[in-house]
Write an enzyme that holds these catalytic residues in place. Structure first.
Site, PDB file in Angstrom:
ATOM      1  N   HIS A   1       0.812  -1.230   0.000  1.00  0.00           N
ATOM      2  CA  HIS A   1       0.000   0.000   0.000  1.00  0.00           C
ATOM      3  C   HIS A   1       0.847   1.282   0.000  1.00  0.00           C
ATOM      4  O   HIS A   1       0.681   2.183   0.808  1.00  0.00           O
ATOM      5  CB  HIS A   1      -1.093   0.009   1.074  1.00  0.00           C
ATOM      6  CG  HIS A   1      -0.680  -0.165   2.509  1.00  0.00           C
ATOM      7  ND1 HIS A   1       0.334   0.535   3.093  1.00  0.00           N
ATOM      8  CD2 HIS A   1      -1.199  -0.946   3.487  1.00  0.00           C
ATOM      9  CE1 HIS A   1       0.419   0.194   4.362  1.00  0.00           C
ATOM     10  NE2 HIS A   1      -0.487  -0.710   4.616  1.00  0.00           N
TER      11      HIS A   1
ATOM     12  N   HIS B   1      -5.233  -8.135  14.905  1.00  0.00           N
ATOM     13  CA  HIS B   1      -5.281  -6.902  14.103  1.00  0.00           C
ATOM     14  C   HIS B   1      -6.114  -7.177  12.856  1.00  0.00           C
ATOM     15  O   HIS B   1      -5.914  -8.194  12.181  1.00  0.00           O
ATOM     16  CB  HIS B   1      -3.835  -6.524  13.749  1.00  0.00           C
ATOM     17  CG  HIS B   1      -3.675  -5.339  12.868  1.00  0.00           C
ATOM     18  ND1 HIS B   1      -4.564  -4.290  12.828  1.00  0.00           N
ATOM     19  CD2 HIS B   1      -2.686  -5.029  11.976  1.00  0.00           C
ATOM     20  CE1 HIS B   1      -4.128  -3.398  11.948  1.00  0.00           C
ATOM     21  NE2 HIS B   1      -3.006  -3.824  11.411  1.00  0.00           N
TER      22      HIS B   1
ATOM     23  N   ASP C   1       1.621  -5.929  14.390  1.00  0.00           N
ATOM     24  CA  ASP C   1       2.546  -5.145  13.560  1.00  0.00           C
ATOM     25  C   ASP C   1       3.722  -4.539  14.348  1.00  0.00           C
ATOM     26  O   ASP C   1       4.783  -4.266  13.776  1.00  0.00           O
ATOM     27  CB  ASP C   1       1.797  -3.993  12.873  1.00  0.00           C
ATOM     28  CG  ASP C   1       1.017  -4.460  11.649  1.00  0.00           C
ATOM     29  OD1 ASP C   1       1.311  -5.543  11.131  1.00  0.00           O
ATOM     30  OD2 ASP C   1       0.119  -3.722  11.223  1.00  0.00           O
TER      31      ASP C   1
HETATM   32 FE1  FEO Z   1      -1.409  -3.178   9.927  1.00  0.00          FE
HETATM   33 FE2  FEO Z   1       0.505  -5.735   8.843  1.00  0.00          FE
HETATM   34  O1  FEO Z   1      -1.062  -4.744   9.003  1.00  0.00           O
END
Ligand code: FEO
Length: 395
Positions: A24, A78, A163
């Site tokens: 991203h 997460h 993360d």
């Molecule tokens: Fe915040 Fe590795 O996704």
């Protein structure tokens, strides 16, 4: 990569993504991994899933250890899809499994994956007994999403940190002891700068919470597991969270006909001669990921832009927009540049630097067409004064 037992009855079952180069927008020059962990006990728990499309590998790794049908809990630390993207694929094999998440995690997962999942919402202080393994949950909201949480195994002194403490680093080594530490720390720094920098105060608070835990192993959701060098990453996070800076000045610019470039060079040379560490970084040959990594421990950022159609160069605007979101603290800012018939870029750059939380130092410098001797004198003086200031500030 095959599954690997990282502690008795605890397995890494994730996916190493050697090829990804753009995550991203983050330039992952060394790829990454999506780590998932399996705890085998009277009840079996899977910690996180993997990115969409990588579920087959996850299930194969799980099947090398146990029948995936035996999974009783899927712990979602997460919600971001690189860790939740294949939960449904696991549930297809183990439909009885309970998805364990924070309150915000449940909301996020329901929005991403409308379905009839069986949830258990947990918060700090809650725990689940698998048999010999006790899972304790710690909410870490906004590190780096509202849903984020850690899962801690007190008996094993092991933290699943999602993360936090991660690195985008594809490697055949699963542990910090198996990789080049310089590369590992560089990737951890890049990860922190691009994903976590804007959360400095939350990181400090979480590190304080973590001090009450005995931790021998940190298992992040990306990259390698911290064992022998865990205190090094914890201490690095402390310094990064406090925005500890070196006497380092970044001169970041773009140029159309070398005028802004000449100003950048003169300012940089003067700052260097005055004793600062200086990096000159032209925007058309440096990506945003590495630029903000340099910003993390810099004391000052001088930004140069020509005016293009009454605006900053798009490369400069993109950098400043990215910088603004990362909310660095305690840094000085300088703006300079050139224009043809109508200015604007330098003032816009100064405004963006202020919005990004930098304290402006000295006056902005702009020149029409070519920098004359007076303009270059001002650049030289500003470079010298900026160097003196950052050396004083970082003593
Ligand atoms: Fe915040 Fe590795 O996704």
């Amino acid at each position: 990569m095959n599954h690997i037992e990282i502690a008795p009855n605890i397995y890494w079952v994730g996916y190493v993504d050697w090829d990804v180069r753009n995550f991203h927008g983050y330039r992952t020059q060394r790829g990454t991994s999506y780590n998932a962990y399996l705890i085998v006990d009277e009840k079996v728990a899977l910690i996180d899933a993997v990115k969409p499309g990588k579920g087959r590998s996850l299930l194969e790794h799980i099947a090398e250890v146990i029948d995936p049908k035996k999974i009783a809990y899927i712990i979602s630390n997460h919600t971001e899809p690189d860790h939740s993207g294949e939960i449904q694929k696991v549930l297809d094999q183990a439909p009885q499994a309970v998805v364990v998440a924070s309150e915000k995690g449940k909301i996020g997962l329901q929005k991403y994956y409308p379905g009839n999942w069986n949830f258990q919402v947990v918060k700090t202080g809650d725990s689940i007994h698998l048999g010999k393994h006790l899972l304790q949950f710690i909410n870490t909201p906004m590190l780096h999403w509202p849903d984020s949480m850690f899962t801690y195994l007190p008996a094993q002194k092991l933290l699943f940190s999602m993360d936090a403490f991660g690195q985008h680093y594809a490697t055949s080594g699963r542990f910090d002891t198996q990789v080049d530490m310089d590369v590992l720390m560089a990737e951890a720094k890049t990860y922190y700068a691009n994903i976590i920098m804007h959360l400095g105060s939350i990181v400090s608070k979480t590190l304080k919470q973590a001090q009450s835990l005995e931790i021998e192993t940190i298992c992040p959701s990306h990259g390698v597991i911290w064992t022998e060098h865990r205190s090094r990453i914890l201490s690095a996070y402390q310094g990064w969270a406090e925005f500890r800076a070196r006497p380092k000045i970044l001169v970041i610019y773009d140029s159309m006909w070398h005028s802004t470039e000449q100003m950048a060079d003169v300012l940089a040379d003067a700052a260097c001669a005055a004793g600062a560490e200086v990096k000159v970084l032209k925007l058309d040959v440096n990506d945003l990921t590495s630029l903000v990594t340099e910003v993390l421990d810099a004391a000052a950022v001088a930004v140069g832009s020509p005016t293009l159609n009454s605006n900053m160069m798009p490369t400069v605007a993109a950098f400043l927009t990215y910088l603004k979101g990362l909310k660095s603290k305690g840094k000085l800012g300088v703006a300079f540049g050139s224009y043809g018939w109508s200015g604007g870029a330098v003032e816009q750059a100064a405004e963006c630097l202020q919005q990004a939380g930098l304290e402006m130092f000295g006056e902005t410098i702009s020149c029409q067409y070519r920098p004359d001797e007076e303009t270059l004198r001002k650049c030289r003086l500003l470079g010298t004064q900026l160097a003196e200031q950052v050396i004083k500030k970082t003593k």
